[in-house]
Design a protein around this motif. Sequence first.
Motif, PDB file in Angstrom:
ATOM      1  N   ASN A  54      -9.984  59.596  10.665  1.00 56.21           N
ATOM      2  CA  ASN A  54     -10.062  61.061  10.695  1.00 56.21           C
ATOM      3  C   ASN A  54      -8.865  61.566  11.481  1.00 56.21           C
ATOM      4  OD1 ASN A  54     -12.647  61.032   9.558  1.00 56.21           O
ATOM      5  ND2 ASN A  54     -13.673  61.187  11.549  1.00 56.21           N
ATOM      6  N   ILE A  55      -8.361  62.712  11.075  1.00 50.93           N
ATOM      7  CA  ILE A  55      -7.321  63.369  11.867  1.00 50.93           C
ATOM      8  C   ILE A  55      -7.883  64.693  12.354  1.00 50.93           C
ATOM      9  CG2 ILE A  55      -5.025  64.408  11.862  1.00 50.93           C
ATOM     10  CD1 ILE A  55      -4.199  62.455   9.695  1.00 50.93           C
ATOM     11  N   GLY A  70       0.729  61.391  18.477  1.00 51.24           N
ATOM     12  CA  GLY A  70      -0.683  61.749  18.562  1.00 51.24           C
ATOM     13  C   GLY A  70      -1.366  60.853  19.580  1.00 51.24           C
ATOM     14  N   ILE A  71      -2.660  61.059  19.753  1.00 53.40           N
ATOM     15  CA  ILE A  71      -3.450  60.163  20.592  1.00 53.40           C
ATOM     16  C   ILE A  71      -4.412  59.445  19.659  1.00 53.40           C
ATOM     17  CG2 ILE A  71      -5.104  60.019  22.485  1.00 53.40           C
ATOM     18  CD1 ILE A  71      -3.691  62.449  23.738  1.00 53.40           C
ATOM     19  N   TYR A 129      -5.875  60.884  16.222  1.00 60.17           N
ATOM     20  CA  TYR A 129      -6.097  59.968  15.109  1.00 60.17           C
ATOM     21  C   TYR A 129      -7.284  59.089  15.481  1.00 60.17           C
ATOM     22  CZ  TYR A 129      -1.276  61.400  14.288  1.00 60.17           C
ATOM     23  OH  TYR A 129      -0.147  62.150  14.116  1.00 60.17           O
ATOM     24  N   HIS A 130      -8.359  59.244  14.720  1.00 60.01           N
ATOM     25  CA  HIS A 130      -9.617  58.552  15.036  1.00 60.01           C
ATOM     26  C   HIS A 130      -9.888  57.509  13.955  1.00 60.01           C
ATOM     27  CE1 HIS A 130     -14.270  59.143  15.702  1.00 60.01           C
ATOM     28  NE2 HIS A 130     -13.857  57.949  16.103  1.00 60.01           N
ATOM     29  N   PHE A 131      -9.773  56.251  14.325  1.00 54.28           N
ATOM     30  CA  PHE A 131      -9.961  55.153  13.371  1.00 54.28           C
ATOM     31  C   PHE A 131     -11.280  54.439  13.615  1.00 54.28           C
ATOM     32  CE2 PHE A 131      -5.416  55.640  14.064  1.00 54.28           C
ATOM     33  CZ  PHE A 131      -4.868  55.568  12.800  1.00 54.28           C
ATOM     34  N   ASP A 132     -11.811  53.848  12.568  1.00 51.12           N
ATOM     35  CA  ASP A 132     -12.972  52.974  12.699  1.00 51.12           C
ATOM     36  C   ASP A 132     -12.756  51.804  11.747  1.00 51.12           C
ATOM     37  OD1 ASP A 132     -15.402  51.665  12.532  1.00 51.12           O
ATOM     38  OD2 ASP A 132     -16.564  53.503  12.784  1.00 51.12           O
TER      39      ASP A 132
END
Length: 162
Positions: A67-68, A101-102, A76-79
């Motif tokens: 997800n951004i 980004g973070i 930046y949210h990764f799984d």
Amino acid sequence: MEPLQLTINSDEAMQGLGRQLARVLMPGDLVYLIGNLGAGKTTLVRGFARASGYKGRVTSPTFTLMNIYETDPPIYHFDFYRLEGVDLAELGLDDYLERAGISFIEWPLIGNNSLPEEALVINIEITDDDYDRERCVELRAIGEQYEKRLEGLIKYVAAGDR
Ligand code: ADP
Ligand code: MG
């Protein structure tokens, strides 16, 4: 540097830790989130995103991998829970990690990824039978950059400032 150990007793307190992290993390930083399903990894990212001004939904990108959240800097949210069969190069992970980004990565240890070694590594453990509330959280800085962030965080935690 010693890791920071915290007991986090509620969803709201986990979001509070995310909010504190929003005060110390800088563009380009990388956070690994390790812990079982339901440990509270996404809850922490939600607190971080809210503190960064993001008002939309924050959920695990379990099927989309990423997800951004368009905050400043972006999140930046990764799984990687269902990463098998997906090529990280194809996902463009390296590109994202190089941007300002973070990045938060849930389940960074799945698959044989060549992820950067330097990061803020957060382990969240559900303590025994108290599934509903108490979590043991350990934050470990790998690399000088992240030691500075952790030092900053320790000050906020000591001040009881959530
Ligand atoms: P994960 O991303 O690790 O799978 P989530 O953050 O999606 O976990 O879910 C954690 C669940 O546990 C949420 O429903 C949250 O409300 C609940 N919860 C209860 N106590 C806590 C706590 N101390 N910290 C974080 N979440 C908690
Ligand atoms: Mg999650």
